[in-house]
Design an enzyme around this catalytic site. Sequence first.
Site, PDB file in Angstrom:
ATOM      1  N   ARG A 115      15.347   8.083  25.791  1.00  0.00           N
ATOM      2  CA  ARG A 115      16.213   9.055  25.171  1.00  0.00           C
ATOM      3  C   ARG A 115      15.678  10.379  24.930  1.00  0.00           C
ATOM      4  NH1 ARG A 115      15.746   3.823  22.414  1.00  0.00           N
ATOM      5  NH2 ARG A 115      17.669   2.393  22.348  1.00  0.00           N
ATOM      6  N   LYS A 132      14.243   3.962  18.514  1.00  0.00           N
ATOM      7  CA  LYS A 132      15.213   3.796  17.507  1.00  0.00           C
ATOM      8  C   LYS A 132      14.514   2.896  16.589  1.00  0.00           C
ATOM      9  CE  LYS A 132      19.798   4.907  19.359  1.00  0.00           C
ATOM     10  NZ  LYS A 132      20.995   4.605  19.381  1.00  0.00           N
ATOM     11  N   HIS A 148      21.484  12.035  28.484  1.00  0.00           N
ATOM     12  CA  HIS A 148      22.335  10.543  28.349  1.00  0.00           C
ATOM     13  C   HIS A 148      22.586  10.186  29.580  1.00  0.00           C
ATOM     14  CE1 HIS A 148      22.979   7.523  25.453  1.00  0.00           C
ATOM     15  NE2 HIS A 148      24.344   7.578  25.433  1.00  0.00           N
ATOM     16  N   ARG A 156      19.746   8.658  31.557  1.00  0.00           N
ATOM     17  CA  ARG A 156      19.343   7.385  31.053  1.00  0.00           C
ATOM     18  C   ARG A 156      20.121   6.422  31.563  1.00  0.00           C
ATOM     19  NH1 ARG A 156      16.465   4.325  26.798  1.00  0.00           N
ATOM     20  NH2 ARG A 156      18.306   3.115  25.667  1.00  0.00           N
ATOM     21  N   HIS A 160      16.611  -1.716  24.146  1.00  0.00           N
ATOM     22  CA  HIS A 160      17.917  -2.397  23.361  1.00  0.00           C
ATOM     23  C   HIS A 160      17.491  -3.281  22.561  1.00  0.00           C
ATOM     24  CE1 HIS A 160      20.486  -0.355  26.577  1.00  0.00           C
ATOM     25  NE2 HIS A 160      20.432   0.538  25.663  1.00  0.00           N
ATOM     26  N   TYR A 165      26.076  -1.707  31.399  1.00  0.00           N
ATOM     27  CA  TYR A 165      25.461  -1.132  32.699  1.00  0.00           C
ATOM     28  C   TYR A 165      25.869  -2.131  33.912  1.00  0.00           C
ATOM     29  CZ  TYR A 165      23.037   1.886  29.759  1.00  0.00           C
ATOM     30  OH  TYR A 165      22.657   3.094  28.885  1.00  0.00           O
TER      31      TYR A 165
END
Length: 305
Positions: free
Chosen positions: A155, A179, A246, A249, A272, A281
């Site tokens: 990211r 994150k 983005h 990625r 994730h 995806y």
Amino acid sequence: MVLDGFAAHFDAYLENIVREGKSEHTVAAYRRDLEELFALLAQMPSEDVGGVPQDLSRRDFTAALRRLSQRGLNARTLARKLSSWRQYCVWLVERGLLHTDPTADIKPPKQPERVPKALPQEWLNRMLDLPVDGGDPLAVRDHALFELMYGSGLRVSEIHGLNADDVYLDEAWVHVTGKGRKQRQVPLTGKSVEALKNYLPLRQTASDGKALFTGRNGTRLSQRQIQKRLAQWAAQNGDGRHVSPHMMRHSYAGHLLQASRDIRAVQELLGHSSLSTTQIYTKLDFDHIARLYDEAHPRAKRRDE
């Protein structure tokens, strides 16, 4: 109408999430979302809003969401704002400052499923293989930045936060803080290792010397600067298409999934927390999957026949 009871603990809440280790970006987003909520509640007719926390109801928050929707905010943004409001309410309830969470049974607006945009693999390879002016430190830096962006699928916030000692070139991996300040290790491609080896001796450093990617003055590149450099690079060398971190990625995820078919491994590499986030995806390139089917299945009808 008095909202002091609900907003009184706002500063204490923000101080608490800072202590929990939330990033400056996250804290700033919570601040904006809550200040907007207070303003919305203050603008409503007195009969629509209670005066103290105990009187706030589900209706008050759904009315606030409705007003934001009327301003044209999309479902994703509304869901994020509701999440910010809910976390504040939960925090108040846990401390006995609010009887119940009025947002508890509010469902976030349904978001349309969007398949991420991926860049063609051939286009990316051609762009990343363009000659780099070794005498231009910024060009060398940018090449390392873009190789890492596509080669490891980070990211933009993760790239921004990288320090030089997060990179292990001999072992070919990078330590990433994602994150929620979750830590993970991501492999480096051979091209990324080579580009970083060329860049590191030229890296400008400020007083602390920590940041991996820095500007002329030695300070850490901002997320906006990274986005801008990528867009400029694509515009100057490509075919005019828009390129964002983005999209890089997404391209990493889609191309890796096409090649490996290992969605669990891709989930780990992307950082994730939920497999459902990674599953989108699988829809990136149906044409590619259809071609594989045509070529491999003995009963498949050739599409060019």
